[in-house]
Design an enzyme around this catalytic site. Structure first.
Site, mmCIF file in Angstrom:
data_model
loop_
_atom_site.group_PDB
_atom_site.id
_atom_site.type_symbol
_atom_site.label_atom_id
_atom_site.label_comp_id
_atom_site.label_asym_id
_atom_site.label_seq_id
_atom_site.Cartn_x
_atom_site.Cartn_y
_atom_site.Cartn_z
ATOM 1 N N CYS A 108 44.894 42.056 31.921
ATOM 2 C CA CYS A 108 46.155 42.444 32.557
ATOM 3 C C CYS A 108 47.382 41.818 31.883
ATOM 4 O O CYS A 108 48.507 42.163 32.234
ATOM 5 C CB CYS A 108 46.126 42.106 34.040
ATOM 6 N N HIS A 130 53.323 41.294 36.179
ATOM 7 C CA HIS A 130 52.098 42.071 36.365
ATOM 8 C C HIS A 130 51.976 42.367 37.864
ATOM 9 O O HIS A 130 52.161 41.492 38.704
ATOM 10 C CB HIS A 130 50.895 41.280 35.852
ATOM 11 N N ASN A 144 46.984 47.626 41.471
ATOM 12 C CA ASN A 144 46.900 46.886 40.206
ATOM 13 C C ASN A 144 46.318 47.798 39.129
ATOM 14 O O ASN A 144 45.129 48.113 39.153
ATOM 15 C CB ASN A 144 46.016 45.654 40.409
HETATM 16 O O1 UT7 Z 1 44.999 41.484 37.509
HETATM 17 C C1 UT7 Z 1 44.459 40.243 37.788
HETATM 18 C C2 UT7 Z 1 43.379 40.441 38.751
HETATM 19 N N1 UT7 Z 1 43.340 39.944 40.025
HETATM 20 C C3 UT7 Z 1 44.272 39.408 40.817
HETATM 21 O O2 UT7 Z 1 45.385 39.188 40.504
HETATM 22 C C4 UT7 Z 1 43.836 39.045 42.197
HETATM 23 C C5 UT7 Z 1 44.260 37.673 42.601
HETATM 24 N N2 UT7 Z 1 43.875 37.395 43.937
HETATM 25 C C6 UT7 Z 1 44.390 38.012 45.021
HETATM 26 O O3 UT7 Z 1 45.231 38.857 44.918
HETATM 27 C C7 UT7 Z 1 43.920 37.550 46.381
HETATM 28 O O4 UT7 Z 1 43.141 36.381 46.235
HETATM 29 C C8 UT7 Z 1 43.096 38.627 47.137
HETATM 30 C C9 UT7 Z 1 44.015 39.765 47.555
HETATM 31 C C10 UT7 Z 1 41.995 39.148 46.245
HETATM 32 C C11 UT7 Z 1 42.494 38.008 48.398
HETATM 33 O O5 UT7 Z 1 43.510 37.457 49.190
HETATM 34 P P1 UT7 Z 1 43.370 35.963 49.746
HETATM 35 O O6 UT7 Z 1 44.514 35.756 50.613
HETATM 36 O O7 UT7 Z 1 43.201 35.065 48.567
HETATM 37 O O8 UT7 Z 1 42.069 36.056 50.613
HETATM 38 P P2 UT7 Z 1 40.693 35.262 50.441
HETATM 39 O O9 UT7 Z 1 40.002 35.686 49.198
HETATM 40 O O10 UT7 Z 1 40.961 33.831 50.654
HETATM 41 O O11 UT7 Z 1 39.907 35.844 51.679
HETATM 42 C C12 UT7 Z 1 40.319 35.637 53.016
HETATM 43 C C13 UT7 Z 1 39.423 36.442 53.931
HETATM 44 C C14 UT7 Z 1 37.939 36.309 53.594
HETATM 45 O O12 UT7 Z 1 37.222 36.280 54.810
HETATM 46 P P3 UT7 Z 1 36.695 34.896 55.401
HETATM 47 O O13 UT7 Z 1 35.794 34.330 54.352
HETATM 48 O O14 UT7 Z 1 37.923 34.075 55.639
HETATM 49 O O15 UT7 Z 1 35.993 35.334 56.639
HETATM 50 C C15 UT7 Z 1 37.633 37.583 52.865
HETATM 51 O O16 UT7 Z 1 36.286 37.968 52.987
HETATM 52 O O17 UT7 Z 1 39.735 37.836 53.784
HETATM 53 C C16 UT7 Z 1 38.533 38.567 53.569
HETATM 54 N N3 UT7 Z 1 38.822 39.768 52.822
HETATM 55 C C17 UT7 Z 1 39.227 40.903 53.399
HETATM 56 N N4 UT7 Z 1 39.449 41.219 54.688
HETATM 57 C C18 UT7 Z 1 39.861 42.484 54.946
HETATM 58 C C19 UT7 Z 1 38.771 39.966 51.468
HETATM 59 N N5 UT7 Z 1 39.120 41.223 51.171
HETATM 60 C C20 UT7 Z 1 39.413 41.830 52.347
HETATM 61 C C21 UT7 Z 1 39.832 43.134 52.692
HETATM 62 N N6 UT7 Z 1 40.056 43.408 53.993
HETATM 63 N N7 UT7 Z 1 40.049 44.101 51.775
#
Ligand code: UT7
Length: 311
Positions: free
Chosen positions: A109, A236, A266
């Site tokens: 990216c 990005h 993205n």
């Molecule tokens: O181009 C480069 C590629 N990637 C990125 O830039 C992504 C970078 N990361 C992010 O954007 C964020 O970390 C995410 C959007 C992927 C996740 O957001 P977060 O605030 O970091 O959430 P988390 O990973 O800490 O997850 C929090 C909770 C988890 O549940 P538990 O373990 O607290 O029960 C996840 O399982 O949110 C859950 N979760 C969801 N819930 C509803 C993860 N994805 C989803 C979803 N809907 N789609």
């Protein structure tokens, strides 16, 4: 002094719109979670990397008022090539009718920042190139597991392109750049051949913010410029919370951010050109404005470039 300027631009998005509600109906997720945690409301799925690249590239060449054969350098940034061999830029080169050289570049990216810096350097090197088409095109939906709520709602498809023309009497396009990576972080974001993307989202988030902030300060120091002199911040488009965290640490106010992720998701290599072009089409840039391009991605790679618009 010689340098390049951006003389044309074009975007391409697939027709199929996928809303958060479409995911809500089949995954354990919700529109409110996706909007609050990412800022994404809808995205586009479909097309091929070469097909989207050709559409964006053709629009950019037309906007520049050029014939395709005038393009003597084509750089295609992509993580999702049509085939393993040959490079997707070969297909794009043939379909557009460009001349000269073409190659693919994969820096995930951050790839579009690498591509702009590479093309600008090749135009300035005095090795025979005069007009470059720099395309970012990706079809991430093809390598995303649509059953994995942690990635399915994030990644999407699209392309954006600019034409760079080199002139003897012009100021440089890229005022400063910082391209880098930490290859030891492969495990936090990757896709094997034929497999889906695997991501430790929280870890990518944390490292992306740090890398983008450090890299932005580095290019500002290199160019001898201050944050106040940045007219437009083109990050990005991965997650609005990442953009906010980076911009806050750099003290860039929201009215100077270019954001399209709410409607594109993205799109990897396409995300920076799509955001830049959206800003241009909304008359947000004037000749001489300083633009900060900022990318990060799998690798983990990062790239920052300060470019002068319409130089
Ligand atoms: O181009 C480069 C590629 N990637 C990125 O830039 C992504 C970078 N990361 C992010 O954007 C964020 O970390 C995410 C959007 C992927 C996740 O957001 P977060 O605030 O970091 O959430 P988390 O990973 O800490 O997850 C929090 C909770 C988890 O549940 P538990 O373990 O607290 O029960 C996840 O399982 O949110 C859950 N979760 C969801 N819930 C509803 C993860 N994805 C989803 C979803 N809907 N789609």
């Amino acid at each position: 002094m010689s340098g390049s300027s951006i003389t044309g631009w074009g975007s391409a998005l697939p027709e199929k719109v996928v809303t958060n509600a479409d995911f809500e109906s089949r995954l354990d997720t919700s529109d409110s979670w996706i909007v609050e945690r990412t800022g994404i409301r809808e995205r586009r799925f479909g097309g091929t990397t070469s097909g989207l690249a050709v559409d964006a590239g053709a629009a950019a060449i037309e906007r520049a008022g050029l014939e395709p054969s005038a393009i003597d350098l084509l750089v295609l940034s992509t993580t999702t090539p049509d085939m393993t061999v040959p490079a997707t830029s070969s297909t794009v080169h043939a379909q557009l009718g460009c001349s000269g050289a073409a190659f693919d570049l994969n820096a995930a990216c951050a790839g579009y920042v690498y591509a702009v810096v590479a093309a600008d350097a090749m135009l300035s090197a005095g090795i025979g190139f005069t007009k470059a088409l720099v395309i970012g095109s990706d079809t991430l939906s093809a390598i995303t597991d649509m059953e994995d709520r942690g990635t399915a709602v994030l990644f999407a498809d699209g392309a954006g392109a600019v034409v760079l023309e080199h002139r003897e009497e012009a100021s440089p396009l890229v005022l400063a750049s910082d391209l880098g990576l930490d290859g030891s972080l492969l495990s936090i974001l990757y896709a094997e051949h034929g497999g889906y993307m695997k991501m430790e989202g929280r870890e990518v988030f944390r490292r992306a913010v740090r890398a983008c902030v450090d890299s932005a300060f580095k290019v500002l120091r290199q160019a001898g410029l201050t944050v106040e002199e940045i007219a437009l911040f083109v990050p990005h488009q991965a997650n609005l919370r990442i953009v906010e965290a980076v911009a806050q640490r750099l003290s860039i106010p929201p009215e100077r951010w270019a954001i399209v992720l709410d409607t594109t998701g993205n799109t990897s290599s396409a995300s920076i050109p799509l955001a830049l072009i959206d800003a241009v089409e909304h008359d947000r840039l004037s000749s001489g404005d300083i633009v900060l391009l900022s990318g990060f991605g799998a690798g983990m790679t990062w790239g920052s470039a300060l470019v002068r618009w319409g130089a």
